[in-house]
Scaffold this motif. Structure first.
Motif, short mmCIF file in Angstrom:
data_model
loop_
_atom_site.label_atom_id
_atom_site.label_comp_id
_atom_site.label_asym_id
_atom_site.label_seq_id
_atom_site.Cartn_x
_atom_site.Cartn_y
_atom_site.Cartn_z
N VAL A 49 0.88 -1.17 0.00
CA VAL A 49 0.00 0.00 0.00
C VAL A 49 0.92 1.21 0.00
CG1 VAL A 49 -1.94 -1.12 1.17
CG2 VAL A 49 -0.23 0.12 2.53
N VAL A 50 0.38 2.34 -0.45
CA VAL A 50 1.18 3.57 -0.51
C VAL A 50 0.35 4.72 0.06
CG1 VAL A 50 0.46 4.16 -2.88
CG2 VAL A 50 2.66 4.97 -2.03
N THR A 51 1.03 5.68 0.67
CA THR A 51 0.38 6.90 1.15
C THR A 51 1.09 8.09 0.53
OG1 THR A 51 1.82 7.09 3.10
CG2 THR A 51 -0.25 5.87 3.38
N ALA A 52 0.34 9.17 0.38
CA ALA A 52 0.91 10.43 -0.10
C ALA A 52 1.24 11.29 1.11
CB ALA A 52 -0.08 11.15 -1.00
N VAL A 53 2.35 12.04 1.03
CA VAL A 53 2.79 12.88 2.15
C VAL A 53 3.01 14.30 1.65
CG1 VAL A 53 4.61 13.18 3.89
CG2 VAL A 53 3.95 10.87 3.19
N ASN A 54 2.62 15.28 2.49
CA ASN A 54 2.97 16.68 2.24
C ASN A 54 3.19 17.36 3.59
OD1 ASN A 54 0.44 17.41 3.26
ND2 ASN A 54 -0.42 17.88 1.24
N ASP A 55 3.32 18.67 3.60
CA ASP A 55 3.61 19.40 4.84
C ASP A 55 2.53 19.23 5.91
OD1 ASP A 55 5.93 20.29 3.68
OD2 ASP A 55 5.09 22.23 3.07
N ILE A 56 1.32 18.91 5.50
CA ILE A 56 0.21 18.77 6.44
C ILE A 56 0.19 17.39 7.09
CG2 ILE A 56 -2.30 18.81 6.63
CD1 ILE A 56 -2.20 21.25 4.93
N GLY A 57 0.64 16.37 6.38
CA GLY A 57 0.65 15.03 6.95
C GLY A 57 0.62 13.92 5.91
N GLU A 58 0.13 12.77 6.33
CA GLU A 58 0.13 11.56 5.50
C GLU A 58 -1.32 11.17 5.20
OE1 GLU A 58 2.21 7.13 5.66
OE2 GLU A 58 1.90 8.21 7.53
N SER A 59 -1.58 10.80 3.96
CA SER A 59 -2.93 10.41 3.53
C SER A 59 -3.29 9.03 4.09
CB SER A 59 -2.99 10.36 2.00
OG SER A 59 -2.31 9.20 1.53
N PRO A 60 -4.56 8.65 3.97
CA PRO A 60 -4.92 7.25 4.25
C PRO A 60 -4.22 6.35 3.23
CG PRO A 60 -6.88 8.65 4.17
CD PRO A 60 -5.72 9.48 3.68
N VAL A 61 -4.16 5.06 3.52
CA VAL A 61 -3.48 4.11 2.62
C VAL A 61 -4.29 3.89 1.35
CG1 VAL A 61 -2.26 2.94 4.49
CG2 VAL A 61 -4.45 2.05 3.70
N SER A 62 -3.59 3.57 0.29
CA SER A 62 -4.20 3.22 -0.99
C SER A 62 -4.82 1.83 -0.91
CB SER A 62 -3.11 3.20 -2.08
OG SER A 62 -2.21 2.13 -1.82
N ASP A 63 -5.47 1.43 -1.98
CA ASP A 63 -5.86 0.04 -2.11
C ASP A 63 -4.60 -0.80 -2.16
OD1 ASP A 63 -8.56 0.71 -2.24
OD2 ASP A 63 -8.59 0.70 -4.44
#
Length: 88
Positions: A49-63
């Motif tokens: 699974v992969v998550t996206a990250v930016n200055d605000i935080g980490e996304s939920p996990v992908s499928d």
């Protein structure tokens, strides 16, 4: 491979050899888009699974998706020569 996310500065990749991968599993943090996970054992199924990250935080996990590395096919033989003989 995954679809890039607008405003993502990096991605975190989580993996395991069994399904049901979560952020508690093996992680590779701060990867770039199109990451290649090398050094895996041929014939072993890996789940990701992969998550996206930016200055605000980490996304939920992908499928979740999976892949099984396989050894390369052998190269084609060379030097083939047919020799004719009586009835052969």
């Amino acid at each position: 491979m995954w679809t890039p996310v607008t405003d993502a500065t990096s991605y975190n990749l989580y993996w395991n050899t069994s399904s049901g991968v979560s952020t508690d599993d093996n992680q590779i943090i701060g990867v770039n888009f199109g990451y290649t996970h090398t050094g895996r054992a041929n014939g072993t199924e890996y789940h990701y699974v992969v998550t996206a990250v930016n200055d605000i935080g980490e996304s939920p996990v992908s499928d979740e998706d999976s892949a099984t590395p396989m050894p390369p096919l052998p190269i084609a033989p060379t030097g083939l020569a047919a020799v004719a003989g009586d009835t052969e």
